[in-house]
Every structure is written in structure tokens, then in C-alpha cells.
Scaffold this motif. Structure first.
Motif, mmCIF file in Angstrom:
data_model
loop_
_atom_site.group_PDB
_atom_site.id
_atom_site.type_symbol
_atom_site.label_atom_id
_atom_site.label_comp_id
_atom_site.label_asym_id
_atom_site.label_seq_id
_atom_site.Cartn_x
_atom_site.Cartn_y
_atom_site.Cartn_z
ATOM 1 N N ASP A 10 0.829 -1.205 0.000
ATOM 2 C CA ASP A 10 0.000 0.000 0.000
ATOM 3 C C ASP A 10 0.864 1.255 0.000
ATOM 4 O OD1 ASP A 10 -2.354 -1.330 -0.109
ATOM 5 O OD2 ASP A 10 -2.824 -1.185 2.017
ATOM 6 N N ALA A 11 1.925 1.250 0.820
ATOM 7 C CA ALA A 11 2.804 2.418 0.915
ATOM 8 C C ALA A 11 3.504 2.690 -0.410
ATOM 9 C CB ALA A 11 3.826 2.216 2.028
ATOM 10 N N ASN A 12 3.995 1.630 -1.070
ATOM 11 C CA ASN A 12 4.682 1.810 -2.349
ATOM 12 C C ASN A 12 3.724 2.241 -3.450
ATOM 13 O OD1 ASN A 12 7.221 1.149 -1.348
ATOM 14 N ND2 ASN A 12 6.935 -1.040 -1.702
ATOM 15 N N GLN A 13 2.519 1.683 -3.405
ATOM 16 C CA GLN A 13 1.514 2.077 -4.389
ATOM 17 C C GLN A 13 1.142 3.551 -4.224
ATOM 18 O OE1 GLN A 13 -2.008 -0.373 -4.329
ATOM 19 N NE2 GLN A 13 -3.157 0.991 -5.686
ATOM 20 N N LEU A 14 0.980 3.966 -2.964
ATOM 21 C CA LEU A 14 0.646 5.355 -2.673
ATOM 22 C C LEU A 14 1.811 6.271 -3.036
ATOM 23 C CD1 LEU A 14 -1.289 7.408 -1.473
ATOM 24 C CD2 LEU A 14 -0.396 6.860 0.786
ATOM 25 N N PRO A 68 10.107 9.458 4.271
ATOM 26 C CA PRO A 68 10.324 8.162 4.958
ATOM 27 C C PRO A 68 10.668 8.317 6.433
ATOM 28 C CG PRO A 68 11.494 8.230 2.857
ATOM 29 C CD PRO A 68 11.022 9.623 3.130
ATOM 30 N N HIS A 69 11.411 9.379 6.796
ATOM 31 C CA HIS A 69 11.820 9.548 8.189
ATOM 32 C C HIS A 69 10.658 9.917 9.100
ATOM 33 C CE1 HIS A 69 11.982 13.575 6.423
ATOM 34 N NE2 HIS A 69 11.848 14.063 7.638
ATOM 35 N N LYS A 70 9.508 10.283 8.500
ATOM 36 C CA LYS A 70 8.329 10.596 9.300
ATOM 37 C C LYS A 70 7.259 9.503 9.229
ATOM 38 C CE LYS A 70 8.741 15.643 9.066
ATOM 39 N NZ LYS A 70 8.050 16.907 8.683
ATOM 40 N N TYR A 71 7.552 8.454 8.464
ATOM 41 C CA TYR A 71 6.584 7.368 8.319
ATOM 42 C C TYR A 71 6.593 6.502 9.577
ATOM 43 C CZ TYR A 71 3.816 3.761 5.975
ATOM 44 O OH TYR A 71 2.822 2.886 5.626
ATOM 45 N N GLN A 72 5.415 6.202 10.078
ATOM 46 C CA GLN A 72 5.262 5.333 11.236
ATOM 47 C C GLN A 72 4.101 4.373 10.993
ATOM 48 O OE1 GLN A 72 4.798 8.654 14.216
ATOM 49 N NE2 GLN A 72 6.182 7.377 15.420
ATOM 50 N N ILE A 116 8.920 -2.723 7.435
ATOM 51 C CA ILE A 116 8.753 -2.486 6.013
ATOM 52 C C ILE A 116 9.900 -1.592 5.559
ATOM 53 C CG2 ILE A 116 6.238 -2.692 6.121
ATOM 54 C CD1 ILE A 116 6.079 0.338 5.931
ATOM 55 N N GLN A 117 10.059 -1.463 4.265
ATOM 56 C CA GLN A 117 11.120 -0.618 3.720
ATOM 57 C C GLN A 117 10.534 0.337 2.686
ATOM 58 O OE1 GLN A 117 14.496 -2.035 1.061
ATOM 59 N NE2 GLN A 117 15.616 -1.785 2.990
ATOM 60 N N ILE A 118 10.762 1.640 2.903
ATOM 61 C CA ILE A 118 10.302 2.667 1.970
ATOM 62 C C ILE A 118 11.503 3.503 1.565
ATOM 63 C CG2 ILE A 118 8.801 4.667 1.651
ATOM 64 C CD1 ILE A 118 6.900 3.517 3.653
ATOM 65 N N LYS A 135 14.407 2.619 0.642
ATOM 66 C CA LYS A 135 15.606 2.061 1.261
ATOM 67 C C LYS A 135 15.730 2.408 2.754
ATOM 68 C CE LYS A 135 18.195 2.100 -3.082
ATOM 69 N NZ LYS A 135 19.429 2.559 -3.776
ATOM 70 N N THR A 136 14.630 2.830 3.369
ATOM 71 C CA THR A 136 14.629 3.131 4.802
ATOM 72 C C THR A 136 13.822 2.070 5.540
ATOM 73 O OG1 THR A 136 14.765 5.514 4.367
ATOM 74 C CG2 THR A 136 14.027 4.838 6.557
ATOM 75 N N ASP A 137 14.451 1.374 6.515
ATOM 76 C CA ASP A 137 13.757 0.362 7.308
ATOM 77 C C ASP A 137 12.885 1.037 8.364
ATOM 78 O OD1 ASP A 137 14.861 -1.745 5.929
ATOM 79 O OD2 ASP A 137 16.572 -1.936 7.291
ATOM 80 N N ILE A 138 11.633 0.611 8.436
ATOM 81 C CA ILE A 138 10.694 1.170 9.406
ATOM 82 C C ILE A 138 10.054 0.022 10.174
ATOM 83 C CG2 ILE A 138 8.639 2.605 9.727
ATOM 84 C CD1 ILE A 138 9.325 3.827 6.940
ATOM 85 N N PHE A 139 10.269 -0.008 11.496
ATOM 86 C CA PHE A 139 9.735 -1.071 12.343
ATOM 87 C C PHE A 139 8.410 -0.640 12.966
ATOM 88 C CE2 PHE A 139 14.161 -2.193 12.026
ATOM 89 C CZ PHE A 139 14.174 -3.574 12.044
ATOM 90 N N ALA A 140 7.610 -1.616 13.310
ATOM 91 C CA ALA A 140 6.340 -1.330 13.986
ATOM 92 C C ALA A 140 6.614 -0.642 15.324
ATOM 93 C CB ALA A 140 5.559 -2.625 14.205
ATOM 94 N N ALA A 141 5.877 0.426 15.605
ATOM 95 C CA ALA A 141 6.081 1.205 16.819
ATOM 96 C C ALA A 141 5.220 0.665 17.962
ATOM 97 C CB ALA A 141 5.739 2.670 16.563
ATOM 98 N N ASP A 142 5.678 0.896 19.199
ATOM 99 C CA ASP A 142 4.887 0.524 20.376
ATOM 100 C C ASP A 142 3.708 1.475 20.555
ATOM 101 O OD1 ASP A 142 6.301 -1.701 21.240
ATOM 102 O OD2 ASP A 142 7.824 -0.460 22.204
ATOM 103 N N GLN A 143 3.917 2.739 20.180
ATOM 104 C CA GLN A 143 2.867 3.739 20.303
ATOM 105 C C GLN A 143 3.113 4.853 19.292
ATOM 106 O OE1 GLN A 143 3.779 4.638 24.489
ATOM 107 N NE2 GLN A 143 4.410 6.698 23.854
#
Length: 314
Positions: free
Chosen positions: A200-204, A217-221, A237-239, A241-249
Motif C-alpha cells: 500500500d505504501a509503495n503504491q501510494l 520516509p523519516h516521518k513514516y510510522q 517495512i522498507q520505503i 531504502k529506509t527500514d521502518i519497524f512497527a512502533a509501540d505507540q
């Protein structure tokens, strides 16, 4: 007299050159995170923009051009509506023992990077009147901006794209520009969550790039809300070339969502913020030089109760 001037401008498509001159005040963002530009336009231009905006508001709302999921810059819709809808969907997923994926993205320089040609094509596609379209084209096609910081002139800069920050028409035009942004994420198992969000993120991202816009990417959560004991923080996920992990909150419109939807981080946050206002109330309630009770009550409502009640309907 003013009505005749406006009618003449629209009928003859004669846009005053002075209306392309903008004074932009640079206001520092909190935490030294750059500046927020606020554009000051001529008063007559703002008045005509307001008339055009009322017509556009009526048209897009009555013809259901903008998605019901769009809450920003619309009448009878608020941030509380957005958070309430989000919470209700999250609880519905939890009741079905499903994982609720909640991604949050930020469009980099959203207003500044709108492509005028694409916008005009959108207006033509929506069958917006030719006179209104021509007027909007004049606004977005060229502007000469004079930047000021702390009352000092910094520089003059011409631009041929984007919307002026603070303009009357900018919010509704941006809503029209991104009206097709919404896509629904399908239900998926734990093993499919990362791929579904990434897809979805890549399509968007691809769709936005076609319109001259980019995801920051640095603001994606994203957060995965579930009532299972097994942690899903390892999912990433990766957007770009930036790795983004699921956040606790995550914090959305002033409301803190945690992965189990227990609201403990949100309660702690509003408690701390409300407590910080007590010193002001104590000073105002001093017996010797304090204020009268009605004013003290109004101060409490403005400073303390507003914090406690924010997001309460969610």
C-alpha cells in the motif's frame, strides 16, 4: 463597486499583476525544526478567493467529490471525528481477533510541490467552470514571494508551482488534488501484514510521485494494534531504502495509540500536561492578589480541562 471589479476580472480573465506578489513571513517551528511560511496576499484577492471557495465547497460536497474519509479542511468534520472513527475500527478488529494496521505518513512539502498543470487538469475533469479554473490557474502558475524573518527582508524568489501557505483557497484545492489518495488495506494474517503495508505504501508513493509529491520516509510510522500477547515489533517495512519497524505507540492528532489500545501512555501524557498548568492556577488563586472565582474557572477550562477532555469522545 467591488462586485463589478470581481465580475470584470472573471469575465475578461484579467488578473492584476499585483496579485502575484506575496509577502511570506517565516515563523520558527518548535524545537528549531525549521520555519513555517505564512503567505500574506492582497486583501481584495483574499476576498475573491473566499467567494470562489464557497462555490467550490458547495460543489465538491454536493457531488461527493472528496472521500468521506477526508476530515481535514471540511465543514462539519473535525479531528475528533477522525480519531473516533479510527478507534471504532480498531476495536472492531480486536473484537474479531484481528490485527489492526495503522500507518501514518507525511507528505514532504505538500503545499509547496503541487503541480499546477496537474491541478488544472483535475479541475477540468471535475467540470469546474472555465472562469473559475482560469482564475485558479493564474493563482497557482506564478508567484513572486518576498520572504521576511523577524521583520527583516531576506530574499525575493519567484515560483511556478505549489500553493501559498495561509491562502484561503489552498486547503480545498489540495483536497481536490489528493482526492484519490485513499486506499483500503485488506484483512491479512500476521505473516502478510508487512507485505500488505509495504504494498500500500509503495503504491501510494508511486501515485504521489506522479503528482510531484513524495512521502517523507523519516516521518513514516505504523503501529499494529492487537490483543495478543505475542509482540509484533519485529515486523518491518522498507520505503525508499529506509527500514521502518512497527512502533509501540504513535501520536495521532494529540491522541496516543498503543499497540494494545489500553490508553495508558495517553492517560500519562494528559496527566503530565494537565499537572503543568496547576502552577498557573495556584498563582491565580492566591488569597491576597488572586483573581475572582469566575475568571479562575475560565482559566481552568481553557488551560486544564481542555487538556483532560481532548480525545475523550474517542
Amino acid at each position: 463597486m467591488i462586485r463589478k471589479i470581481f465580475n470584470s476580472i472573471l469575465e475578461q480573465n484579467t488578473f492584476p499583476p499585483q496579485w502575484s506578489e506575496y509577502i511570506t513571513i517565516l515563523i520558527p517551528k518548535p524545537g528549531n525544526k525549521g520555519y513555517r511560511p505564512i503567505a500574506l496576499a492582497p486583501n481584495l484577492l483574499k476576498l475573491l478567493e473566499k467567494i470562489i471557495k464557497k462555490r467550490l465547497d458547495w460543489y465538491v460536497e454536493n457531488d461527493y467529490i472528496i472521500s468521506p474519509s477526508q476530515f481535514g479542511f471540511r465543514k462539519q468534520k473535525s479531528t475528533q471525528d477522525s480519531t473516533t472513527l479510527l478507534v471504532s475500527k480498531a476495536y472492531l478488529s480486536l473484537s474479531k481477533k484481528q490485527v489492526f494496521a495503522f500507518p501514518m505518513l507525511d507528505i514532504e512539502g505538500a503545499f509547496d510541490n503541487v503541480d499546477p498543470n496537474t491541478l488544472i487538469q483535475d479541475l477540468i475533469e471535475l467540470k469546474i467552470g472555465s472562469k473559475t479554473t482560469a482564475f485558479i490557474q493564474e493563482i497557482v502558475s506564478f508567484r513572486n514571494i518576498s520572504f521576511y524573518l523577524k521583520k527583516k527582508h531576506i530574499e525575493d524568489k519567484p515560483t511556478t508551482k505549489g500553493f501559498p501557505q495561509g491562502s484561503v483557497l489552498s486547503p480545498i484545492l489540495f483536497n481536490i488534488y489528493v482526492r484519490k489518495i485513499f486506499c483500503n488495506m485488506g484483512q491479512c494474517s500476521n505473516f502478510q501484514i508487512a507485505e500488505a503495508i509495504k504494498e500500500d505504501a509503495n503504491q501510494l508513493s508511486h501515485w504521489l510521485k506522479q503528482r510531484g509529491l513524495n512521502i517523507a520516509p523519516h516521518k513514516y510510522q505504523f503501529i499494529l494494534i492487537n490483543n495478543r500477547r505475542k509482540s509484533l515489533k519485529h515486523i518491518k517495512i522498507q520505503i525508499d531504502k529506509t527500514d521502518i519497524f512497527a512502533a509501540d505507540q504513535v501520536k495521532f492528532l494529540g491522541v496516543i495509540f498503543d499497540s494494545e489500545l489500553r490508553w495508558l501512555p495517553h492517560i500519562k501524557d494528559i496527566k503530565n500536561r494537565a499537572m503543568s498548568t496547576l502552577n498557573i492556577l495556584k498563582a491565580f488563586s492566591n488569597k491576597k492578589f488572586g483573581v475572582k472565582p469566575p475568571l479562575l474557572l475560565n482559566t481552568y477550562k481553557a488551560l486544564t480541562r481542555s487538556i483532560l477532555e481532548w480525545g475523550f469522545s474517542s
